[in-house]
Scaffold this motif. Structure first.
Motif, PDB file in Angstrom:
ATOM      1  N   VAL A  41       2.215   0.867   6.988  1.00 52.39           N
ATOM      2  CA  VAL A  41       1.381   0.084   7.975  1.00 52.39           C
ATOM      3  C   VAL A  41       0.762  -1.063   7.167  1.00 52.39           C
ATOM      4  CG1 VAL A  41       1.285   1.500   9.794  1.00 52.39           C
ATOM      5  CG2 VAL A  41      -0.488   1.452   8.040  1.00 52.39           C
ATOM      6  N   ASP A  42       0.095  -1.961   7.606  1.00 51.24           N
ATOM      7  CA  ASP A  42      -0.704  -3.019   6.928  1.00 51.24           C
ATOM      8  C   ASP A  42      -0.044  -3.549   5.710  1.00 51.24           C
ATOM      9  OD1 ASP A  42      -2.462  -2.486   8.771  1.00 51.24           O
ATOM     10  OD2 ASP A  42      -3.781  -0.989   7.641  1.00 51.24           O
ATOM     11  N   GLU A  43       1.288  -4.151   5.878  1.00 50.71           N
ATOM     12  CA  GLU A  43       1.722  -4.695   4.772  1.00 50.71           C
ATOM     13  C   GLU A  43       2.960  -5.512   5.268  1.00 50.71           C
ATOM     14  OE1 GLU A  43       5.167  -2.474   2.382  1.00 50.71           O
ATOM     15  OE2 GLU A  43       3.149  -1.754   1.788  1.00 50.71           O
TER      16      GLU A  43
ATOM     17  N   MET B 126       0.938  -1.264  -0.081  1.00 51.48           N
ATOM     18  CA  MET B 126      -0.184  -0.102  -0.030  1.00 51.48           C
ATOM     19  C   MET B 126       0.815   1.336  -0.054  1.00 51.48           C
ATOM     20  SD  MET B 126      -1.438   0.371   4.021  1.00 51.48           S
ATOM     21  CE  MET B 126      -2.080   2.026   3.491  1.00 51.48           C
ATOM     22  N   PRO B 127       0.406   2.456  -0.412  1.00 50.21           N
ATOM     23  CA  PRO B 127       1.090   3.619  -0.308  1.00 50.21           C
ATOM     24  C   PRO B 127       1.619   3.889   1.051  1.00 50.21           C
ATOM     25  CG  PRO B 127      -0.925   3.892  -1.518  1.00 50.21           C
ATOM     26  CD  PRO B 127      -1.082   2.820  -1.048  1.00 50.21           C
ATOM     27  N   GLU B 128       2.797   4.722   0.912  1.00 49.13           N
ATOM     28  CA  GLU B 128       3.243   5.039   2.408  1.00 49.13           C
ATOM     29  C   GLU B 128       2.387   6.204   3.092  1.00 49.13           C
ATOM     30  OE1 GLU B 128       7.447   6.512   2.344  1.00 49.13           O
ATOM     31  OE2 GLU B 128       7.819   5.083   0.942  1.00 49.13           O
ATOM     32  N   VAL B 129       2.098   5.983   4.513  1.00 48.11           N
ATOM     33  CA  VAL B 129       1.250   6.705   5.278  1.00 48.11           C
ATOM     34  C   VAL B 129       1.757   8.146   5.442  1.00 48.11           C
ATOM     35  CG1 VAL B 129      -0.136   6.778   7.421  1.00 48.11           C
ATOM     36  CG2 VAL B 129       0.556   4.593   6.339  1.00 48.11           C
ATOM     37  N   THR B 130       1.097   9.242   5.342  1.00 50.27           N
ATOM     38  CA  THR B 130       1.510  10.638   5.201  1.00 50.27           C
ATOM     39  C   THR B 130       0.914  11.193   6.511  1.00 50.27           C
ATOM     40  OG1 THR B 130       0.104  11.120   3.788  1.00 50.27           O
ATOM     41  CG2 THR B 130       2.280  10.706   3.001  1.00 50.27           C
TER      42      THR B 130
ATOM     43  N   THR C  32      -7.283   0.423   3.464  1.00 45.14           N
ATOM     44  CA  THR C  32      -6.484   1.380   3.567  1.00 45.14           C
ATOM     45  C   THR C  32      -6.930   2.311   4.778  1.00 45.14           C
ATOM     46  OG1 THR C  32      -7.959   2.397   2.072  1.00 45.14           O
ATOM     47  CG2 THR C  32      -5.865   1.733   1.102  1.00 45.14           C
ATOM     48  N   ARG C  33      -6.200   3.374   5.193  1.00 40.56           N
ATOM     49  CA  ARG C  33      -6.396   3.974   6.467  1.00 40.56           C
ATOM     50  C   ARG C  33      -6.917   5.377   5.839  1.00 40.56           C
ATOM     51  NH1 ARG C  33      -3.506   2.066  11.677  1.00 40.56           N
ATOM     52  NH2 ARG C  33      -3.378   0.037  11.128  1.00 40.56           N
TER      53      ARG C  33
END
Length: 267
Positions: free
Chosen positions: A136-138, A1-5, A265-266
């Motif tokens: 997160v979540d990977e 998933m994309p990096e969390v910003t 996704t968050r």
């Protein structure tokens, strides 16, 4: 998933290991998860950052040296807040303790270390330049945090008052599992410490880390000097195990059951 910003208030944002032997812990987690690490020198001492992949990869967790040898090695879960002093006041008003008053950590953010009425430690975080975990979540990243305590009703009241969490119970086998939610999003879990737990074992928060294969990762954790406390087992969310690392810090490994092959996704 994309990096969390960014993170929504009430969400877990960061996990931090307090280790009596940082070099041993560094080797263990870098071998287990494929992390790298680098050291930041701050006004409160050196702080180790774990990253996914190379040192330029997204941040996954932090580590500091355990200041008091009489204390156990442990992971601390950080939760996002928009106002650390106000949340610290809410902790006190709800019957918890503020162990470290709101403090700026260099240019990374502001934190406070707290404990709930049963003594489980957790931390508050308001970001400056470090939003929290960059991924997160990977696989090899944090994907869940969980409280184990004896008085789940008191915990519901406490964390509801501090973070505004809503408690939703789910029946897992013979026990009740609590999901805490912010809006429609599950942000953390809770299990009751029943008669199967050792007498006197303290209530605590632990992080869950995503692995591709729970059995393989559990075997590797033991090869590297860890211990298995709950062997790989199937539960509704996936296959998980509970381990302690070579210094005694408790954590969970989980290979999530994802019918669509992707993590949520968050917000």
């Amino acid at each position: 998933m994309p990096e969390v910003t960014s993170y929504t208030p009430g969400f877990p944002t960061w996990v931090e290991l307090a280790s009596p032997d940082p070099e041993r812990s560094k080797r263990y987690y870098c071998d287990l998860f494929g992390w790298t690490s680098y050291t930041l020198t701050t006004d409160i001492g050196e702080y180790e950052i774990f990253a996914l992949g190379d040192a330029g990869g997204p941040e996954t967790a932090g580590m500091q040296t355990l200041a008091d040898d009489s204390l156990p090695s442990s992971w601390t879960c950080y939760f996002r807040t928009d106002d650390v002093p106000a949340s610290a006041d809410a902790v006190r008003a709800a019957g918890g303790l503020v162990l470290v008053e709101p403090t700026a950590v260099a240019d990374l953010g502001q934190m406070a270390l707290c404990s709930d009425p049963e003594g489980a430690d957790f931390a508050l975080w308001y970001p400056y330049h470090l939003q929290g975990a960059g991924v997160v979540d990977e696989p090899s990243a944090m994907c869940w945090v969980e409280l184990a305590c004896r008085d789940i009703h008191a915990a519901r009241d406490f964390y509801g008052a501090v973070f505004g969490w809503k408690a939703v119970d789910r029946d897992y086998y013979a026990s009740v599992y609590t999901n805490w939610k912010v809006g429609d999003w599950s942000v953390a879990g809770m299990v009751s410490m029943d008669e199967h737990w050792p007498p006197g074992y303290p209530p605590h928060w632990i992080p869950y880390f995503w692995v591709a294969d729970c059995d393989d990762s559990a075997a590797r954790a033991v090869e590297l000097g860890g211990r298995i406390h709950i062997p790989p087992s199937d539960i509704e969310p996936g296959r998980f195990c509970i381990v302690t690392d070579p210094t005694g810090a408790r954590l969970a490994l989980i290979a999530p059951a994802l019918p669509d092959g992707a993590a949520h996704t968050r917000p």
